[in-house]
Write a protein that holds these residues in place. Structure first.
Motif, PDB file in Angstrom:
ATOM      1  N   TYR A  54      34.080  47.842  48.843  1.00 55.13           N
ATOM      2  CA  TYR A  54      33.232  46.668  48.664  1.00 55.13           C
ATOM      3  C   TYR A  54      32.576  46.667  47.278  1.00 55.13           C
ATOM      4  N   LYS A  55      32.182  47.856  46.844  1.00 51.81           N
ATOM      5  CA  LYS A  55      31.604  47.958  45.498  1.00 51.81           C
ATOM      6  C   LYS A  55      32.602  47.499  44.442  1.00 51.81           C
ATOM      7  N   ILE A  56      33.841  47.913  44.622  1.00 54.17           N
ATOM      8  CA  ILE A  56      34.868  47.519  43.649  1.00 54.17           C
ATOM      9  C   ILE A  56      35.096  46.008  43.718  1.00 54.17           C
ATOM     10  N   VAL A  57      35.180  45.499  44.949  1.00 52.08           N
ATOM     11  CA  VAL A  57      35.391  44.062  45.121  1.00 52.08           C
ATOM     12  C   VAL A  57      34.323  43.266  44.387  1.00 52.08           C
ATOM     13  N   ARG A  58      33.078  43.708  44.546  1.00 50.82           N
ATOM     14  CA  ARG A  58      31.980  42.972  43.895  1.00 50.82           C
ATOM     15  C   ARG A  58      32.118  42.982  42.383  1.00 50.82           C
ATOM     16  N   GLN A  59      32.564  44.120  41.867  1.00 50.24           N
ATOM     17  CA  GLN A  59      32.747  44.204  40.417  1.00 50.24           C
ATOM     18  C   GLN A  59      33.881  43.313  39.939  1.00 50.24           C
ATOM     19  N   VAL A  60      34.994  43.386  40.671  1.00 53.08           N
ATOM     20  CA  VAL A  60      36.182  42.635  40.243  1.00 53.08           C
ATOM     21  C   VAL A  60      35.910  41.139  40.252  1.00 53.08           C
ATOM     22  N   VAL A  61      35.104  40.707  41.215  1.00 48.83           N
ATOM     23  CA  VAL A  61      34.801  39.283  41.305  1.00 48.83           C
ATOM     24  C   VAL A  61      34.065  38.821  40.051  1.00 48.83           C
ATOM     25  N   ASN A  62      33.237  39.688  39.507  1.00 47.84           N
ATOM     26  CA  ASN A  62      32.459  39.302  38.332  1.00 47.84           C
ATOM     27  C   ASN A  62      33.176  39.523  37.010  1.00 47.84           C
ATOM     28  N   VAL A  63      33.811  40.676  36.911  1.00 50.09           N
ATOM     29  CA  VAL A  63      34.473  41.014  35.643  1.00 50.09           C
ATOM     30  C   VAL A  63      35.907  41.448  35.941  1.00 50.09           C
ATOM     31  N   ALA A  64      36.813  41.027  35.102  1.00 52.34           N
ATOM     32  CA  ALA A  64      38.186  41.499  35.287  1.00 52.34           C
ATOM     33  C   ALA A  64      38.233  43.002  35.040  1.00 52.34           C
ATOM     34  N   MET A  65      38.901  43.726  35.916  1.00 54.43           N
ATOM     35  CA  MET A  65      38.969  45.174  35.749  1.00 54.43           C
ATOM     36  C   MET A  65      40.403  45.601  35.486  1.00 54.43           C
ATOM     37  N   LYS A  66      40.492  46.714  34.775  1.00 54.82           N
ATOM     38  CA  LYS A  66      41.809  47.158  34.335  1.00 54.82           C
ATOM     39  C   LYS A  66      42.669  47.640  35.514  1.00 54.82           C
ATOM     40  N   TYR A  67      42.046  48.353  36.437  1.00 54.92           N
ATOM     41  CA  TYR A  67      42.860  49.002  37.466  1.00 54.92           C
ATOM     42  C   TYR A  67      42.734  48.393  38.857  1.00 54.92           C
ATOM     43  N   PHE A  68      42.051  47.263  38.936  1.00 50.62           N
ATOM     44  CA  PHE A  68      41.953  46.585  40.231  1.00 50.62           C
ATOM     45  C   PHE A  68      42.115  45.093  40.049  1.00 50.62           C
ATOM     46  N   ILE A  69      42.595  44.471  41.117  1.00 57.16           N
ATOM     47  CA  ILE A  69      42.749  43.026  41.054  1.00 57.16           C
ATOM     48  C   ILE A  69      42.650  42.473  42.478  1.00 57.16           C
ATOM     49  N   ILE A  70      42.157  41.264  42.592  1.00 56.54           N
ATOM     50  CA  ILE A  70      42.116  40.634  43.914  1.00 56.54           C
ATOM     51  C   ILE A  70      43.149  39.532  43.950  1.00 56.54           C
ATOM     52  N   TYR A  71      43.944  39.556  44.976  1.00 62.15           N
ATOM     53  CA  TYR A  71      44.965  38.537  45.128  1.00 62.15           C
ATOM     54  C   TYR A  71      44.985  38.108  46.583  1.00 62.15           C
ATOM     55  N   GLU A  72      44.894  36.812  46.806  1.00 69.99           N
ATOM     56  CA  GLU A  72      44.847  36.278  48.166  1.00 69.99           C
ATOM     57  C   GLU A  72      43.884  37.052  49.046  1.00 69.99           C
ATOM     58  N   ASP A  73      42.679  37.192  48.564  1.00 68.96           N
ATOM     59  CA  ASP A  73      41.594  37.842  49.315  1.00 68.96           C
ATOM     60  C   ASP A  73      41.737  39.347  49.457  1.00 68.96           C
ATOM     61  N   LEU A  74      42.791  39.915  48.915  1.00 66.88           N
ATOM     62  CA  LEU A  74      42.990  41.351  49.104  1.00 66.88           C
ATOM     63  C   LEU A  74      42.791  42.110  47.802  1.00 66.88           C
ATOM     64  N   LEU A  75      42.152  43.258  47.929  1.00 65.01           N
ATOM     65  CA  LEU A  75      41.941  44.105  46.752  1.00 65.01           C
ATOM     66  C   LEU A  75      43.154  45.025  46.562  1.00 65.01           C
ATOM     67  N   PHE A  76      43.708  44.971  45.368  1.00 62.89           N
ATOM     68  CA  PHE A  76      44.841  45.827  45.012  1.00 62.89           C
ATOM     69  C   PHE A  76      44.438  46.756  43.877  1.00 62.89           C
ATOM     70  N   SER A  77      45.028  47.934  43.866  1.00 66.05           N
ATOM     71  CA  SER A  77      44.914  48.756  42.669  1.00 66.05           C
ATOM     72  C   SER A  77      46.080  48.388  41.759  1.00 66.05           C
ATOM     73  N   LYS A  78      45.928  48.710  40.524  1.00 67.23           N
ATOM     74  CA  LYS A  78      46.954  48.353  39.539  1.00 67.23           C
ATOM     75  C   LYS A  78      47.128  49.561  38.642  1.00 67.23           C
TER      76      LYS A  78
END
Ligand SMILES: [Zn+2]
Length: 232
Positions: A54-78
């Motif tokens: 959830y912490k990661i999700v909150r961050q990704v929603v605000n700022v694009a992150m290098k190793y995570f991404i949200i796609y169709e409501d799901l958090l993915f690592s990259k």
């Protein structure tokens, strides 16, 4: 307000970064454990109930992150190669490993890890978690003991290399497993101690031979001698 009562609204990412929404359906088998099946229906909600994710999700929603991404409501690592993996909420980890381990003939940590890591990432050290969970497998522990007992005195020609002598053991009866497994067919290479286990629903000579001829030998190569319980 607790975050557990709020559902985050995601902005959708551009189509350019195609992750493949079918990633969950690429699970190597349809989950058979009911709880896991339920969990697979709502991974994004479970991700939000997982503190770390959830912490990661909150961050990704605000700022694009290098190793995570949200796609169709799901958090993915990259990863560095651009490979995306679904972040598995901690609550799903145990059953996911157990079920995969059981459905794939009780394969060891390395193979199960490779299999799962094709599509998934665990929030904490994935390899160590996988290893720990597999180590607890009852059947694997039992087959180890069984094979230790079966080894030794009945073999007069001690093998000196792999694929010289294979022992065939049938472990039974097991309390009927969730997948209908009642027997475990264990093929042990006496020299290398390599064990291949097959969960069986029924254990006739035909079925046992079929596993040896159609799977074991093609996979591991010809053997010189096959020992069964009665030494033939
Ligand atoms: Zn096992």
């Amino acid at each position: 307000m607790s975050h557990k009562s709020t559902r985050i609204r995601y902005k959708h990412i551009a189509g350019k970064e195609n992750i493949g929404a079918d990633v969950l359906t690429r699970y190597p088998q349809i989950p058979e454990i009911l709880e896991l099946k339920q969990q697979f229906k709502q991974p994004s909600i479970l991700q939000q109930f997982d503190n770390k994710l959830y912490k990661i999700v909150r961050q990704v929603v605000n700022v694009a992150m290098k190793y995570f991404i949200i796609y169709e409501d799901l958090l993915f690592s990259k990863d560095k190669k651009g490979k995306h993996r679904v972040m598995i909420p901690d609550i799903m980890v145990h059953q996911l490993v157990i079920e995969t381990h059981e459905n794939f003939g009780h394969m060891g940590t390395y193979k199960i890890y490779e299999l799962l890591h094709g599509n998934y990432q665990f929030p904490n050290n994935m390899h160590r978690r996988t290893k720990k969970i597999i180590k607890l497998c009852n059947l694997c522990q039992r087959s180890k003991i069984n094979n230790q007992l079966a080894r030794g005195p009945m073999i007069s020609n001690i093998p000196t290399e792999p694929r010289q002598t294979i022992s065939v053991d049938l472990m039974e009866p097991l309390p009927k497993g969730q997948l209908g497994t009642k027997f475990i067919l264990a093929l042990l290479d006496i020299f290398s101690k390599h064990v291949k286990l097959y969960p069986l629903r029924r254990a006739t000579m035909d079925i046992i031979l079929k596993h040896i001829l159609d799977d074991y030998l093609p996979q591991f190569g010809p053997v010189q001698r096959i020992l069964t319980d009665n030494g033939t």
